[in-house]
Write a protein that holds these residues in place. Structure first.
Motif, PDB file in Angstrom:
ATOM      1  N   GLU A  59      52.767  -8.050  -2.417  1.00 33.31           N
ATOM      2  CA  GLU A  59      52.954  -9.490  -2.463  1.00 33.31           C
ATOM      3  C   GLU A  59      52.050 -10.146  -1.429  1.00 33.31           C
ATOM      4  OE1 GLU A  59      57.492 -10.205  -4.020  1.00 33.31           O
ATOM      5  OE2 GLU A  59      57.150 -10.150  -1.872  1.00 33.31           O
ATOM      6  N   LEU A  60      51.519 -11.301  -1.778  1.00 33.03           N
ATOM      7  CA  LEU A  60      50.605 -12.007  -0.891  1.00 33.03           C
ATOM      8  C   LEU A  60      51.414 -12.925   0.028  1.00 33.03           C
ATOM      9  CD1 LEU A  60      47.552 -12.088  -0.438  1.00 33.03           C
ATOM     10  CD2 LEU A  60      47.446 -14.041  -1.984  1.00 33.03           C
ATOM     11  N   ILE A  61      51.357 -12.642   1.317  1.00 29.97           N
ATOM     12  CA  ILE A  61      52.054 -13.414   2.347  1.00 29.97           C
ATOM     13  C   ILE A  61      51.002 -14.130   3.187  1.00 29.97           C
ATOM     14  CG2 ILE A  61      53.761 -13.322   4.215  1.00 29.97           C
ATOM     15  CD1 ILE A  61      54.792 -12.209   1.557  1.00 29.97           C
ATOM     16  N   SER A  62      51.266 -15.378   3.551  1.00 28.61           N
ATOM     17  CA  SER A  62      50.245 -16.097   4.318  1.00 28.61           C
ATOM     18  C   SER A  62      50.885 -17.074   5.310  1.00 28.61           C
ATOM     19  CB  SER A  62      49.299 -16.846   3.374  1.00 28.61           C
ATOM     20  OG  SER A  62      50.021 -17.722   2.540  1.00 28.61           O
ATOM     21  N   THR A  63      50.133 -17.357   6.358  1.00 28.81           N
ATOM     22  CA  THR A  63      50.551 -18.289   7.404  1.00 28.81           C
ATOM     23  C   THR A  63      49.462 -19.332   7.598  1.00 28.81           C
ATOM     24  OG1 THR A  63      51.859 -16.615   8.568  1.00 28.81           O
ATOM     25  CG2 THR A  63      51.161 -18.536   9.850  1.00 28.81           C
ATOM     26  N   SER A  64      49.863 -20.615   7.542  1.00 32.01           N
ATOM     27  CA  SER A  64      48.872 -21.683   7.693  1.00 32.01           C
ATOM     28  C   SER A  64      48.533 -21.875   9.169  1.00 32.01           C
ATOM     29  CB  SER A  64      49.396 -22.987   7.094  1.00 32.01           C
ATOM     30  OG  SER A  64      50.513 -23.465   7.813  1.00 32.01           O
ATOM     31  N   TYR A  65      47.294 -22.251   9.431  1.00 27.16           N
ATOM     32  CA  TYR A  65      46.850 -22.555  10.793  1.00 27.16           C
ATOM     33  C   TYR A  65      46.936 -24.046  11.101  1.00 27.16           C
ATOM     34  CZ  TYR A  65      44.532 -17.954  10.991  1.00 27.16           C
ATOM     35  OH  TYR A  65      44.233 -16.620  10.992  1.00 27.16           O
ATOM     36  N   TYR A  66      46.690 -24.870  10.084  1.00 24.35           N
ATOM     37  CA  TYR A  66      46.328 -26.249  10.358  1.00 24.35           C
ATOM     38  C   TYR A  66      47.470 -27.246  10.213  1.00 24.35           C
ATOM     39  CZ  TYR A  66      42.997 -30.053  10.968  1.00 24.35           C
ATOM     40  OH  TYR A  66      42.319 -31.124  11.477  1.00 24.35           O
ATOM     41  N   ASN A  67      48.360 -27.035   9.270  1.00 27.47           N
ATOM     42  CA  ASN A  67      49.373 -28.051   8.976  1.00 27.47           C
ATOM     43  C   ASN A  67      50.552 -27.972   9.945  1.00 27.47           C
ATOM     44  OD1 ASN A  67      51.007 -29.969   7.878  1.00 27.47           O
ATOM     45  ND2 ASN A  67      50.993 -29.141   5.802  1.00 27.47           N
ATOM     46  N   HIS A  68      50.547 -28.833  10.952  1.00 22.63           N
ATOM     47  CA  HIS A  68      51.625 -28.844  11.935  1.00 22.63           C
ATOM     48  C   HIS A  68      52.794 -29.725  11.487  1.00 22.63           C
ATOM     49  CE1 HIS A  68      49.058 -26.671  14.692  1.00 22.63           C
ATOM     50  NE2 HIS A  68      48.108 -27.576  14.523  1.00 22.63           N
ATOM     51  N   ALA A  69      52.607 -30.517  10.433  1.00 21.26           N
ATOM     52  CA  ALA A  69      53.683 -31.363   9.921  1.00 21.26           C
ATOM     53  C   ALA A  69      54.718 -30.535   9.160  1.00 21.26           C
ATOM     54  CB  ALA A  69      53.117 -32.451   9.018  1.00 21.26           C
ATOM     55  N   SER A  70      54.227 -29.614   8.324  1.00 25.72           N
ATOM     56  CA  SER A  70      55.102 -28.703   7.576  1.00 25.72           C
ATOM     57  C   SER A  70      54.507 -27.301   7.640  1.00 25.72           C
ATOM     58  CB  SER A  70      55.242 -29.141   6.105  1.00 25.72           C
ATOM     59  OG  SER A  70      55.902 -30.378   5.998  1.00 25.72           O
ATOM     60  N   PRO A  71      54.686 -26.628   8.761  1.00 25.65           N
ATOM     61  CA  PRO A  71      54.054 -25.313   8.909  1.00 25.65           C
ATOM     62  C   PRO A  71      54.698 -24.254   8.009  1.00 25.65           C
ATOM     63  CG  PRO A  71      55.503 -25.774  10.761  1.00 25.65           C
ATOM     64  CD  PRO A  71      55.440 -27.034   9.950  1.00 25.65           C
ATOM     65  N   PHE A  72      53.867 -23.434   7.406  1.00 23.10           N
ATOM     66  CA  PHE A  72      54.331 -22.290   6.617  1.00 23.10           C
ATOM     67  C   PHE A  72      53.994 -21.023   7.396  1.00 23.10           C
ATOM     68  CE2 PHE A  72      53.953 -25.589   3.448  1.00 23.10           C
ATOM     69  CZ  PHE A  72      54.988 -25.332   2.566  1.00 23.10           C
ATOM     70  N   ILE A  73      55.020 -20.297   7.820  1.00 29.92           N
ATOM     71  CA  ILE A  73      54.831 -19.107   8.641  1.00 29.92           C
ATOM     72  C   ILE A  73      55.322 -17.894   7.861  1.00 29.92           C
ATOM     73  CG2 ILE A  73      55.415 -17.971  10.816  1.00 29.92           C
ATOM     74  CD1 ILE A  73      55.852 -20.770  11.995  1.00 29.92           C
ATOM     75  N   ARG A  74      54.408 -16.960   7.610  1.00 27.75           N
ATOM     76  CA  ARG A  74      54.674 -15.786   6.782  1.00 27.75           C
ATOM     77  C   ARG A  74      55.318 -16.215   5.460  1.00 27.75           C
ATOM     78  NH1 ARG A  74      56.460 -10.260   8.913  1.00 27.75           N
ATOM     79  NH2 ARG A  74      54.733  -9.669   7.560  1.00 27.75           N
TER      80      ARG A  74
END
Length: 227
Positions: A176-191
């Motif tokens: 499964e592809l898991i990802s963490t955003s670097y840029y969006n601090h308003a709605s951060p997606f972590i793992r």
């Protein structure tokens, strides 16, 4: 979730890098086949993104008349949008409007295939009808991962400057592809689990260098009782 307005430059810097594989420059004109139905007069110019947006719900004969007028004054170099929509348009041009097909062939350089997986049949038809190259990328609205075809078709290489990507095996022994955003601090997606499964991931330490799409996430849909 929220997307910060300041993220637009970050997003477009990466997208322009993808498109530059086909020698794209921001001053080049594109035709966009998107999902919006609020396009004025079948074909409408977007001054911010420098493209002519097509109303894909409009009759193609109406679209063709508008495009022929535009092509008398502008050199369109790229097609951009859903592979399935560009495929439909390519079939229309090849079967019912060879004049428009030939006008486009005289200036087109390539096609940018986004928002859908570029089925081989769609892609081959687009390339053959207009005699152009195509490029595809993997991304989604959540903006946690962006990967593109750098060396070969259907093999996607993530931008390490865009987000952190992982390939984690699930109970079905699929990646499964898991990802963490670097840029969006308003709605951060972590793992964040994209719910997309990939195959043949090339992993260097904990860094994914490339992957191929095995299966995309499924949305909500209705099954008709009549088969």
């Amino acid at each position: 979730f929220y997307i910060e307005p300041s993220s637009i430059g970050h997003e477009w810097a990466h997208m322009h890098t993808v498109w530059s594989r086909l020698k794209y420059r921001p001053s080049d004109f594109k035709i966009l086949f998107g999902g919006r139905s609020d396009v004025k007069n079948a074909v409408d110019y977007d001054v911010i993104r420098n493209h002519f947006a097509i109303d894909i719900y409009e009759d193609y004969d109406t679209v063709a008349r508008q495009l022929k007028s535009i092509l008398n004054n502008y050199k369109i170099k790229y097609l951009h949008g859903y592979p399935s929509s560009i495929y439909d348009f390519a079939l229309y041009c090849d079967r019912f409007n060879t004049e428009l097909r030939d006008l486009l062939k005289s200036s087109l350089v390539g096609a940018f295939l986004g928002s859908e997986y570029p089925h081989y049949r769609y892609r081959k038809t687009i390339e053959d009808v207009f005699n152009i190259e195509t490029i595809s990328w993997y991304g989604h609205t959540e903006r946690t991962i962006l990967a593109y075809e750098k060396e070969e078709k259907f093999k996607y290489e993530p931008f390490l400057s865009y987000g952190f990507s992982e390939a984690i095996k699930n109970k079905q022994d699929e990646y499964e592809l898991i990802s963490t955003s670097y840029y969006n601090h308003a709605s951060p997606f972590i793992r964040y689990n994209t719910e997309d499964t990939v195959e043949s991931p090339i992993i260097d330490g904990q860094i994914i260098r490339s992957f191929k799409i095995l299966k995309g996430r499924e949305g909500e849909f209705v099954i008709d009782s009549k088969k």
